[in-house]
Design a protein around this motif. Sequence first.
Motif, PDB file in Angstrom:
ATOM      1  N   ARG A 135      34.681  42.778  54.722  1.00  0.00           N
ATOM      2  CA  ARG A 135      33.337  42.686  54.135  1.00  0.00           C
ATOM      3  C   ARG A 135      33.377  42.998  52.645  1.00  0.00           C
ATOM      4  O   ARG A 135      32.688  42.357  51.845  1.00  0.00           O
ATOM      5  CB  ARG A 135      32.378  43.633  54.859  1.00  0.00           C
ATOM      6  N   ALA A 136      34.179  44.001  52.266  1.00  0.00           N
ATOM      7  CA  ALA A 136      34.296  44.353  50.847  1.00  0.00           C
ATOM      8  C   ALA A 136      34.922  43.207  50.057  1.00  0.00           C
ATOM      9  O   ALA A 136      34.487  42.897  48.944  1.00  0.00           O
ATOM     10  CB  ALA A 136      35.125  45.627  50.694  1.00  0.00           C
ATOM     11  N   GLY A 137      35.951  42.565  50.643  1.00  0.00           N
ATOM     12  CA  GLY A 137      36.577  41.431  49.968  1.00  0.00           C
ATOM     13  C   GLY A 137      35.614  40.274  49.790  1.00  0.00           C
ATOM     14  O   GLY A 137      35.573  39.646  48.727  1.00  0.00           O
ATOM     15  N   ALA A 138      34.815  39.998  50.834  1.00  0.00           N
ATOM     16  CA  ALA A 138      33.817  38.922  50.728  1.00  0.00           C
ATOM     17  C   ALA A 138      32.760  39.257  49.683  1.00  0.00           C
ATOM     18  O   ALA A 138      32.330  38.389  48.916  1.00  0.00           O
ATOM     19  CB  ALA A 138      33.165  38.694  52.094  1.00  0.00           C
ATOM     20  N   GLU A 139      32.358  40.534  49.624  1.00  0.00           N
ATOM     21  CA  GLU A 139      31.372  40.950  48.629  1.00  0.00           C
ATOM     22  C   GLU A 139      31.931  40.811  47.214  1.00  0.00           C
ATOM     23  O   GLU A 139      31.241  40.352  46.303  1.00  0.00           O
ATOM     24  CB  GLU A 139      30.963  42.401  48.893  1.00  0.00           C
TER      25      GLU A 139
ATOM     26  N   VAL B 139      40.897  38.029  36.577  1.00  0.00           N
ATOM     27  CA  VAL B 139      40.719  39.373  36.024  1.00  0.00           C
ATOM     28  C   VAL B 139      39.695  40.157  36.839  1.00  0.00           C
ATOM     29  O   VAL B 139      39.979  41.238  37.367  1.00  0.00           O
ATOM     30  CB  VAL B 139      40.284  39.324  34.537  1.00  0.00           C
ATOM     31  N   LEU B 140      38.491  39.589  36.969  1.00  0.00           N
ATOM     32  CA  LEU B 140      37.410  40.301  37.642  1.00  0.00           C
ATOM     33  C   LEU B 140      37.640  40.431  39.144  1.00  0.00           C
ATOM     34  O   LEU B 140      37.471  41.517  39.716  1.00  0.00           O
ATOM     35  CB  LEU B 140      36.082  39.582  37.363  1.00  0.00           C
ATOM     36  N   LEU B 141      38.023  39.343  39.810  1.00  0.00           N
ATOM     37  CA  LEU B 141      38.121  39.355  41.264  1.00  0.00           C
ATOM     38  C   LEU B 141      39.129  40.374  41.805  1.00  0.00           C
ATOM     39  O   LEU B 141      38.783  41.159  42.705  1.00  0.00           O
ATOM     40  CB  LEU B 141      38.466  37.953  41.777  1.00  0.00           C
TER      41      LEU B 141
ATOM     42  N   SER C 244      37.682  29.151  30.682  1.00  0.00           N
ATOM     43  CA  SER C 244      37.716  30.580  30.341  1.00  0.00           C
ATOM     44  C   SER C 244      36.942  31.407  31.356  1.00  0.00           C
ATOM     45  O   SER C 244      37.379  32.491  31.758  1.00  0.00           O
ATOM     46  CB  SER C 244      37.127  30.797  28.938  1.00  0.00           C
ATOM     47  N   ALA C 245      35.784  30.889  31.783  1.00  0.00           N
ATOM     48  CA  ALA C 245      34.953  31.614  32.747  1.00  0.00           C
ATOM     49  C   ALA C 245      35.652  31.757  34.084  1.00  0.00           C
ATOM     50  O   ALA C 245      35.650  32.830  34.701  1.00  0.00           O
ATOM     51  CB  ALA C 245      33.609  30.903  32.918  1.00  0.00           C
ATOM     52  N   VAL C 246      36.264  30.663  34.558  1.00  0.00           N
ATOM     53  CA  VAL C 246      36.960  30.701  35.853  1.00  0.00           C
ATOM     54  C   VAL C 246      38.171  31.626  35.792  1.00  0.00           C
ATOM     55  O   VAL C 246      38.417  32.422  36.707  1.00  0.00           O
ATOM     56  CB  VAL C 246      37.366  29.282  36.281  1.00  0.00           C
TER      57      VAL C 246
ATOM     58  N   ALA D 238      32.328  37.943  41.958  1.00  0.00           N
ATOM     59  CA  ALA D 238      33.163  37.246  40.972  1.00  0.00           C
ATOM     60  C   ALA D 238      32.718  35.800  40.779  1.00  0.00           C
ATOM     61  O   ALA D 238      32.629  35.307  39.651  1.00  0.00           O
ATOM     62  CB  ALA D 238      34.629  37.299  41.399  1.00  0.00           C
ATOM     63  N   VAL D 239      32.444  35.104  41.887  1.00  0.00           N
ATOM     64  CA  VAL D 239      32.010  33.710  41.790  1.00  0.00           C
ATOM     65  C   VAL D 239      30.587  33.628  41.240  1.00  0.00           C
ATOM     66  O   VAL D 239      30.246  32.709  40.483  1.00  0.00           O
ATOM     67  CB  VAL D 239      32.099  33.026  43.178  1.00  0.00           C
TER      68      VAL D 239
END
Length: 311
Positions: free
Chosen positions: A174-178, A21-23, A13-15, A183-184
Motif C-alpha cells: 500500500r505504501a509503494g502504491a501511495e 529521484v522522487l519515486l 525533465s519532469a518524468v 510521484a506520478v
Amino acid sequence: MELIDLVLKAGRSAVELSLFVLLPIMVLMLCVMRLLEARGVMDWVVARLAPVLRPVGLTGLSVFAALQISFVSFAAPLATLAMMEQRGVSDRHLAATLAMVFAMGQANVMFPMAALDLRLGAALVFSLAGGLLAAAATYHVFGRNLPAFEKPFDETVKHPTAEDGKGVLDVINRAGAEAFRIAVGVIPMLVLSLVAITFLRQLGLFAWLTGLLGPLLQAVAIDPNMIVLTLTKALAGGTAVLGLVDDMLREGAIGTPLVNQSAGWLVHTLDVPGFAILISAGKRVARVARPAVLGACVGIALRTVAHLAVG
C-alpha cells in the motif's frame, strides 16, 4: 517546432525527476512511515509529544500532521486537517496547526534535494523549529482572538496493523502504491510549470527582472538567481523549484552552497498551489487561513535566517 521541443524537454525533465529521484525516496519513506504506524510507534510518539507541544497551540493530531509533512508529502496533512475540523478542534488550535504545516519543509522536496547535496539533518531541524515558532506565533499573537474552546475529542488515527508477515507485506504494498501515486501525480503540474518557466525565460522576463533587481541583490550578497527561484516557488510550488534547481545545477548556473542557503526560503508549502490545496480541507480551515499565513511567515523567516547562517 520550438514550442514542441520545449514541451518535450520539460516532459523529459519532469518524468526523470519524478520517477528516478522522487519515486525511490518516497517509496522508502512511506514504507518506513506506514510500518511505524502499523506497529503503533507513531501513536506512541504522538501521545508523548502532544502534552509537550500544547503550550504552542498544537494537539496530538497536529503532531501527526507535522510527521506527515516531514516524512510523506506536502499534501499528506490534508486528511489530518479535515479530521481535526470534523472532530471539533478549536479554530485557534486549527490555525496554529495550519501555520505549522505552511512553515515546515515538505518531504517530497526536502528528501529529493538531499540527492542534490542539501544537508538533510539540518534542514529537518530548522523545519521543525520554524513550524513550532509559526504555531506559537499564530496561537498566541495572530490568532489569539479565535475561539479556543473545544469539547473532548478522539485524537487517535486508525492505521492498518502489521501483526504478521502478510500484514507487513500488505502495508509495504500500500505504501509503494501511495508513493507511486504521489510521484506520478506531480508530473502534470511539473511539466506545465517547467514549460511556463522556460517560456518566460525565453521571453526575457527573468533576465529583465534579474537585470533590474540583480545589482540590489548583489549589494546585499544575495545571488540574483534567487529571483527566478522565488517566482517559481510562489507561482508553481516546491516541486517546480525542485525541477528548476536540478536543471540549474546541471547547467552550472548555481552551486550546492545556494541549495543549502536557500532551503529555508524555498522549501515550504506557503505558495499558490500549496495554499489552495491545504485550505480545501474544510470551511473552518479556510476561515483561519489569514492568521495561519501570518504565523507561517514568522516561521519561514526563522528557517531562512538559520539556513543562511549555517550556509
